[in-house]
Scaffold this motif. Structure first.
Motif, mmCIF file in Angstrom:
data_model
loop_
_atom_site.group_PDB
_atom_site.id
_atom_site.type_symbol
_atom_site.label_atom_id
_atom_site.label_comp_id
_atom_site.label_asym_id
_atom_site.label_seq_id
_atom_site.Cartn_x
_atom_site.Cartn_y
_atom_site.Cartn_z
ATOM 1 N N GLY A 1 0.832 -1.205 0.000
ATOM 2 C CA GLY A 1 0.000 0.000 0.000
ATOM 3 C C GLY A 1 0.859 1.244 0.000
ATOM 4 N N ILE A 2 1.050 1.849 -1.180
ATOM 5 C CA ILE A 2 2.009 2.961 -1.292
ATOM 6 C C ILE A 2 1.397 4.304 -0.904
ATOM 7 C CG2 ILE A 2 3.300 1.722 -3.068
ATOM 8 C CD1 ILE A 2 2.170 3.696 -5.140
ATOM 9 N N ASP A 3 0.094 4.338 -0.615
ATOM 10 C CA ASP A 3 -0.598 5.573 -0.210
ATOM 11 C C ASP A 3 -1.414 5.321 1.045
ATOM 12 O OD1 ASP A 3 0.198 6.445 -2.725
ATOM 13 O OD2 ASP A 3 -1.812 6.560 -3.558
ATOM 14 N N PHE A 4 -1.614 6.363 1.831
ATOM 15 C CA PHE A 4 -2.670 6.327 2.842
ATOM 16 C C PHE A 4 -2.970 7.734 3.327
ATOM 17 C CE2 PHE A 4 1.141 5.424 5.598
ATOM 18 C CZ PHE A 4 1.050 6.478 6.494
ATOM 19 N N ALA A 5 -4.154 7.883 3.916
ATOM 20 C CA ALA A 5 -4.563 9.141 4.545
ATOM 21 C C ALA A 5 -5.189 8.786 5.878
ATOM 22 C CB ALA A 5 -5.571 9.887 3.668
ATOM 23 N N GLY A 6 -4.832 9.547 6.911
ATOM 24 C CA GLY A 6 -5.350 9.217 8.224
ATOM 25 C C GLY A 6 -5.108 10.307 9.245
ATOM 26 N N ASP B 15 -3.893 15.516 14.036
ATOM 27 C CA ASP B 15 -3.586 16.091 12.727
ATOM 28 C C ASP B 15 -3.972 15.123 11.612
ATOM 29 O OD1 ASP B 15 -2.558 18.305 13.967
ATOM 30 O OD2 ASP B 15 -0.443 17.813 13.589
ATOM 31 N N LYS B 16 -4.521 15.654 10.546
ATOM 32 C CA LYS B 16 -4.848 14.835 9.380
ATOM 33 C C LYS B 16 -3.698 14.898 8.385
ATOM 34 C CE LYS B 16 -9.835 15.402 9.923
ATOM 35 N NZ LYS B 16 -11.112 15.893 9.334
ATOM 36 N N VAL B 17 -3.269 13.735 7.915
ATOM 37 C CA VAL B 17 -2.060 13.656 7.101
ATOM 38 C C VAL B 17 -2.260 12.732 5.911
ATOM 39 C CG1 VAL B 17 -0.459 14.189 8.993
ATOM 40 C CG2 VAL B 17 -1.154 11.811 8.578
ATOM 41 N N VAL B 18 -1.398 12.909 4.923
ATOM 42 C CA VAL B 18 -1.398 12.095 3.715
ATOM 43 C C VAL B 18 0.014 11.592 3.473
ATOM 44 C CG1 VAL B 18 -1.855 12.077 1.227
ATOM 45 C CG2 VAL B 18 -3.261 13.495 2.738
ATOM 46 N N LEU B 19 0.142 10.365 3.003
ATOM 47 C CA LEU B 19 1.441 9.836 2.598
ATOM 48 C C LEU B 19 1.350 9.240 1.202
ATOM 49 C CD1 LEU B 19 4.182 7.983 4.452
ATOM 50 C CD2 LEU B 19 3.239 6.924 2.389
ATOM 51 N N LEU C 234 5.426 12.525 5.412
ATOM 52 C CA LEU C 234 4.035 12.964 5.482
ATOM 53 C C LEU C 234 3.872 14.381 4.949
ATOM 54 C CD1 LEU C 234 3.287 11.719 9.105
ATOM 55 C CD2 LEU C 234 2.435 10.665 6.994
ATOM 56 N N VAL C 235 2.660 14.677 4.500
ATOM 57 C CA VAL C 235 2.268 16.071 4.252
ATOM 58 C C VAL C 235 0.934 16.286 4.951
ATOM 59 C CG1 VAL C 235 3.469 16.260 2.046
ATOM 60 C CG2 VAL C 235 1.077 15.553 2.070
ATOM 61 N N LYS D 149 7.859 20.374 -3.626
ATOM 62 C CA LYS D 149 7.109 20.107 -4.851
ATOM 63 C C LYS D 149 5.774 19.443 -4.549
ATOM 64 C CE LYS D 149 10.103 19.567 -8.889
ATOM 65 N NZ LYS D 149 10.562 18.609 -9.914
ATOM 66 N N ARG D 150 5.799 18.524 -3.616
ATOM 67 C CA ARG D 150 4.565 17.826 -3.245
ATOM 68 C C ARG D 150 3.523 18.810 -2.708
ATOM 69 N NH1 ARG D 150 5.494 12.122 -2.167
ATOM 70 N NH2 ARG D 150 7.673 11.635 -2.571
ATOM 71 N N LEU D 151 3.957 19.712 -1.838
ATOM 72 C CA LEU D 151 3.025 20.661 -1.239
ATOM 73 C C LEU D 151 2.372 21.536 -2.301
ATOM 74 C CD1 LEU D 151 5.079 21.685 1.926
ATOM 75 C CD2 LEU D 151 3.003 20.291 1.875
#
Length: 331
Positions: free
Chosen positions: A65-70, A84-88, A112-113, A279-281
């Motif tokens: 699983g290369i992505d998640f949000a939590g 805090d809500k984060v994305v990877l 994380l972002v 860049k991601r942000l």
């Protein structure tokens, strides 16, 4: 405290199995931040990670699983606090570090972002790595001079995750989008996302004997690679750019250097694994602003953790349309 995870095990050299298991938090790998995952998704690379010859996974048992949000549960890094809500996305998570096919993850804070303003956790995973790739592609094309009044922008593999989001984003920004697909039944779906016309895959999926053809495209987001990318390079307008972001059609590039030398074509590599946080942000902010949320919602194929093995197989076969969003807490 235990949590559900889809655990991959390998038996011998050729047999991989995946099953939902109860794991203890102490089994999580080392990291700065523990996240209670709410949503994940299924990418092409996830499909590869769940194959015996997928090449990415070195150690078993493994959680892909290369992505998640939590939501952050605990953190030893001052940048993130519980709640805090984060994305990877990326950073080889899901490959050599346990990833998002679970109800919990522990990762480095640098990976994380923060969840961008205007997005829910569910929509963030409707975007995921595929959407980030699309966003980075559009940004790269714009950085190299692309503007809506310059002509049609080609999107290959348009019915897939990257292509769907690229089509919707470009359409909202005012670009005329030509969407390539091998699935005639996807035509109405792609037009609903913003495609101006549909290009059948067979028209563009063979290498031309001519290094240059009629200059047609002002830009291109290519998620296919291989023969299709080689053909597209010879059809680009003078000074135009192709953002290369995938290899669903193969990793080889049977192309000529002539489009680069005689038309000044640019081939831009798009990386989502090690792309710098800055860049991601920017890309996440643009996606939150420029992606039509009603169209993003229309792409969503809801799923639960037990559906992942089937979906991982289907995505490798090109049978998944739009974006799978997995609610890891769904029964």
């Amino acid at each position: 405290m235990t949590f559900d995870a889809l655990v991959i095990n390998k038996s011998g050299e050729a047999t991989v199995s995946a099953s939902i298991q109860q794991l203890a938090e102490e089994q999580l790998p080392a990291g700065d931040v523990t996240v209670a995952i709410q949503y994940t998704t299924v990418n092409y690379k996830d499909g590869l990670c769940m194959q015996a010859n997928g090449l990415f996974v070195r150690n078993y048992p493994h959680v892909a699983g290369i992505d998640f949000a939590g939501i952050v549960e605990s953190s030893t890094d001052a940048r993130y606090q519980p709640g805090d809500k984060v994305v990877l996305t990326g950073w080889n998570v899901g490959e050599n570090h346990w990833g998002g096919f679970a109800q919990k993850a522990r990762v480095k804070a640098d990976w994380l972002v923060p969840l961008p303003d205007g997005l829910t956790l569910e929509r963030a995973m409707a975007i995921g790595t595929a959407g980030l790739a699309a966003g980075l592609s559009v940004l790269a094309l714009e950085d190299h001079g692309l503007k809506p009044d310059q002509g049609e922008v080609l999107v290959t593999g348009a019915a897939g995750g990257v292509g769907s989001i690229a089509t919707a984003m470009l359409g909202k920004l005012g670009y005329e989008v030509a969407a390539v697909t091998g699935r005639p039944e996807a035509a109405d779906y792609l037009k609903s996302l913003g495609a101006s016309r549909i290009v059948p895959r067979d028209e563009i999926n063979t290498v031309s004997k001519k290094p240059l053809e009629t200059a047609v495209w002002a830009g291109c987001v290519d998620a296919v690679g291989g023969a299709m990318l080689a053909r597209v390079l010879g059809q680009m307008k003078y000074g135009a750019s192709v953002a290369a972001v995938g290899l669903a059609g193969g990793a080889d590039l049977p192309a000529s250097v002539i489009p680069f030398l005689l038309r000044g074509v640019n081939l831009l590599g798009i990386d989502t694994v090690l792309a710098p946080t800055e860049k991601r942000l920017v890309a996440w902010q643009r996606l939150a602003r420029d992606l039509p949320m009603d169209q993003l919602d229309a792409m969503i194929q809801p799923a639960k953790l037990s559906d992942v093995p089937r979906l991982a197989e289907e995505i490798l076969q090109g049978k998944v349309k739009g974006r799978v969003v997995v609610d890891v807490n769904a029964d």
